[in-house]
Design a protein around this motif. Structure first.
Motif, short mmCIF file in Angstrom:
data_model
loop_
_atom_site.label_atom_id
_atom_site.label_comp_id
_atom_site.label_asym_id
_atom_site.label_seq_id
_atom_site.Cartn_x
_atom_site.Cartn_y
_atom_site.Cartn_z
N ASN A 1 0.82 -1.22 0.00
CA ASN A 1 0.00 0.00 0.00
C ASN A 1 0.85 1.27 0.00
O ASN A 1 1.58 1.53 0.95
CB ASN A 1 -0.92 0.02 1.22
N ARG B 1 -9.26 3.80 -2.80
CA ARG B 1 -8.27 3.30 -1.84
C ARG B 1 -8.51 3.95 -0.48
O ARG B 1 -9.04 5.05 -0.36
CB ARG B 1 -6.85 3.61 -2.33
N ARG C 1 -3.27 -2.73 7.51
CA ARG C 1 -2.52 -2.35 6.32
C ARG C 1 -1.21 -1.71 6.76
O ARG C 1 -1.06 -1.30 7.92
CB ARG C 1 -3.32 -1.36 5.45
N GLU D 1 2.68 -1.60 10.83
CA GLU D 1 1.31 -2.06 10.57
C GLU D 1 0.32 -1.31 11.45
O GLU D 1 0.61 -1.00 12.60
CB GLU D 1 1.26 -3.57 10.89
N VAL E 1 -7.18 -0.35 9.93
CA VAL E 1 -7.87 0.65 9.12
C VAL E 1 -8.61 1.64 10.02
O VAL E 1 -8.68 2.84 9.73
CB VAL E 1 -8.84 -0.06 8.14
N ARG F 1 -2.09 -7.15 6.07
CA ARG F 1 -1.13 -6.82 5.02
C ARG F 1 0.06 -6.13 5.68
O ARG F 1 -0.06 -5.04 6.22
CB ARG F 1 -1.76 -5.92 3.96
N LYS F 2 1.20 -6.82 5.67
CA LYS F 2 2.42 -6.26 6.25
C LYS F 2 3.62 -6.91 5.58
O LYS F 2 3.73 -8.14 5.58
CB LYS F 2 2.47 -6.50 7.77
#
Length: 322
Positions: free
Chosen positions: A174, A186, A211, A244, A247, A277-278
């Motif tokens: 990202n 996004r 994220r 990380e 959201v 997601r990392k």
């Protein structure tokens, strides 16, 4: 000797920053874009530079030019855009990769593929390492992008093995910053635009999904360091920020930095949206001497300033939520 660099997708969010940096380093830059998601406005300030050339072209058709290196960034990268015409998205990733590899093969030059963390799908390994093969739905609504990029990686490595080509593959996590499209769907651009307009901030799912956000300047530095590696260094290498956050935490940070009255509301999570997601960037640190340097809050302030100016010019009035 001045290098001539081809950047496909060069008028897009990331591509325009890359063109800028290459010019600053003395390169000649050929920026190629079909303007599906890229915008001429992103590179308009470069048009008066003698070493910059802008060409409207779709890389699903062959391109015959003379250059010294290729950065292949062309492909819609946000779900709203890549799901608009999923067949074309897959063709851009796959046929576009074949065309750029063919050009690089003919010219005997290095070619870098901008792949994505989406090759890991909804990961069962956390953080994601380059050796992880991923957990991807091959027939879902995101597959045109996920599997298109996975197939592009396959093509790059097969061209390397079969034709001894100098390939470089990066996996982008990202990325955010100025020149993001305000309507790309996004999470960073969504939250910033909603907060500036004083609208409700929409979180899909519970907001507990995580994220890792990398500022565009850091990413471009990593791309150029990858291209500068010796022949034989192929990657793939993760380029992203290993810090990380959820959201929900991002939404609260954006509201605070904007000084907005926006309230957070929740909606259904889209199908196949990854829960975590990392990136593991051990390889990037060891092999490229690269890691992100811009803290998320600093990057967000610069992104907010960009969108504030953009929305103000569009509306002719102050956009900050009361």
């Amino acid at each position: 000797m001045t290098k001539r660099s081809l950047v496909t997708g060069g008028s897009g969010f990331i591509g325009s920053h890359l063109c800028e940096r290459l010019l600053a380093q003395g390169h000649e830059v050929l920026c190629v874009d079909n303007f599906f998601t890229g915008r001429r406005a992103n590179v308009e300030h470069l048009l008066d530079q003698k070493r910059f050339e802008l060409l409207r072209h779709d890389i699903t058709f062959p391109l015959y030019v003379e250059v010294d290196e290729i950065y292949n960034l062309a492909c819609p990268a946000s779900p709203i855009h890549y799901q608009f015409d999923p067949v074309q998205t897959t063709k851009t990733s796959v046929v576009g990769a074949i065309n750029m590899l063919g050009l690089a093969k003919r010219l005997k030059i290095p070619v870098l593929q901008a792949s994505t963390s989406e090759v890991y799908g909804d990961p069962t390994v956390h953080p994601q390492v380059e050796g992880y093969w991923g957990n991807v739905n091959p027939i879902g609504p995101r597959s045109c992008y996920d599997e298109g990029k996975r197939c592009a990686e396959t093509l790059f490595f097969d061209y390397h093995r079969q034709h001894k080509m100098d390939i470089k593959v990066i996996r982008i996590f990202n990325t955010y910053g100025p020149r993001m499209h305000p309507n790309d769907g996004r999470v960073v651009s969504n939250f910033v635009v909603q907060a500036l307009q004083g609208k409700d901030i929409t979180i899909y799912g519970t907001g507990k999904q995580t994220r890792s956000f990398c500022f565009v300047d850091d990413l471009v530095e990593g791309m150029m360091k990858t291209m500068a590696t010796k022949p034989g260094y192929t990657g793939p290498v993760n380029l992203g920020n290993p810090v990380e956050q959820t959201v929900g935490e991002l939404a609260n940070t954006v509201v605070r930095l904007v000084g907005s009255s926006s309230k957070v509301v929740y909606s259904d999570l889209p199908m196949d949206d990854p829960k975590q997601r990392k990136p593991d960037i051990s390889k990037a640190r060891a092999e490229l001497n690269w890691e992100p340097r811009v803290p998320v809050e600093e990057g967000l302030k610069r992104t907010i300033a960009y969108f504030d100016d953009l929305l103000s010019r569009q509306s002719g009035q102050d956009t900050r939520g009361a």
